[in-house]
Scaffold this active site. Structure first.
Site, PDB file in Angstrom:
ATOM      1  N   LEU A 106       0.897  -1.154   0.000  1.00 60.50           N
ATOM      2  CA  LEU A 106       0.000   0.000   0.000  1.00 60.50           C
ATOM      3  C   LEU A 106       0.930   1.196   0.000  1.00 60.50           C
ATOM      4  O   LEU A 106       1.743   1.342   0.909  1.00 60.50           O
ATOM      5  CB  LEU A 106      -0.890  -0.022   1.254  1.00 60.50           C
ATOM      6  N   ASP A 107       0.860   2.035  -1.043  1.00 55.01           N
ATOM      7  CA  ASP A 107       1.918   3.031  -1.213  1.00 55.01           C
ATOM      8  C   ASP A 107       1.945   4.087  -0.101  1.00 55.01           C
ATOM      9  O   ASP A 107       0.988   4.242   0.656  1.00 55.01           O
ATOM     10  CB  ASP A 107       1.897   3.659  -2.612  1.00 55.01           C
ATOM     11  N   LYS A 108       3.043   4.781  -0.011  1.00 57.10           N
ATOM     12  CA  LYS A 108       3.329   5.698   1.101  1.00 57.10           C
ATOM     13  C   LYS A 108       2.247   6.757   1.314  1.00 57.10           C
ATOM     14  O   LYS A 108       1.864   7.026   2.462  1.00 57.10           O
ATOM     15  CB  LYS A 108       4.692   6.357   0.882  1.00 57.10           C
TER      16      LYS A 108
END
Length: 244
Positions: A106-108
């Protein structure tokens, strides 16, 4: 010996073929047996999580208990196990006492549900694209949502040299929609929106398969037996061995 079963130490040594139960009792009396580095009392029970030695000789190593965690990832935390390179990594943030790793990513800039485990088999099963496991998101964009935008998102958008798989999408409000994907392409939702001239201002994952996001931001919980059983059914087409 199964994961949750406990066995008397003398019975264990006998079943391991080390000695008879009577001989094991004598070894325990003489202080020659240790469980996790300590001399046990007569009749002490052990599980697979215990290390047993006789005269310092290793009889059984502790087996790592499977761990399955649902975590509500905050914005700014990176889904990497490389704790040396990335100071804002998910592993240090959770600070779990044994080794775990995230299932997928889950991207930053995104927040919401991510699963972590120490079970490599389940990771492979869940991540297989052909299994088409659902992931549900709430997305906020910078422009009013139109019918054309929803239709194009639902039918597939060309990104990363391919057209995305058809998906379910529903308008929530003027700038917000719910989307259910069965793919896991890199930054997929953001790239889909960008292709159609929209920028994502907030993205939250609220479900993976049968697991709902139900803990506050930055908190985690163990998956329940019921949830694990349901996952097991969903991944039953895998050739890997099922976990218990």
């Amino acid at each position: 010996m199964k994961e949750k079963e406990a066995t008397r130490i003398n019975k264990f040594l006998s079943e391991m073929g080390y000695c008879s139960r009577r001989a094991a009792d004598k070894l325990i009396e003489q202080g020659r047996v240790t469980i996790n580095g300590k001399v046990p009392e007569m009749g002490t029970k052990i599980t697979v999580a215990d290390e047993v030695r006789v005269d310092g000789e290793l009889i059984s190593e502790p087996q790592e208990k499977p761990v399955y965690i649902a975590f509500n990832k905050p914005i700014g935390i990176v889904c990497t196990t490389d704790t040396r390179v990335e100071k804002d990594n998910i592993i240090d943030f959770i600070n779990y006492p044994s080794r775990i790793f995230p299932i997928g990513r889950l991207d930053k800039p995104s927040e919401g549900l991510i699963l972590l485990t120490n079970d490599g088999d389940i990771v492979n099963k869940i991540l297989r694209a052909r299994n088409k496991h659902q992931k549900e998101y709430i997305v906020t964009v910078d422009r009013p949502i139109t019918k054309v935008f929803l239709e194009k998102m639902a039918n597939g958008v060309p990104i990363l040299d391919r057209v995305t798989r058809k998906c379910e999408i529903e308008e929530i409000s003027k700038f917000q929609f719910r989307i259910i994907l069965t793919q896991g392409l890199n930054r997929q939702i953001r790239r889909m929106c960008e292709y159609l001239g929209y920028n994502v201002t907030a993205l939250k994952r609220i479900r993976i398969m049968n697991i709902q996001l139900d803990v506050p931001v930055g908190k985690w919980r163990y998956l329940s037996e019921k949830e694990l059983s349901e996952i097991n059914e969903m991944i039953s087409d895998s050739t890997k061995t099922h976990y218990k």
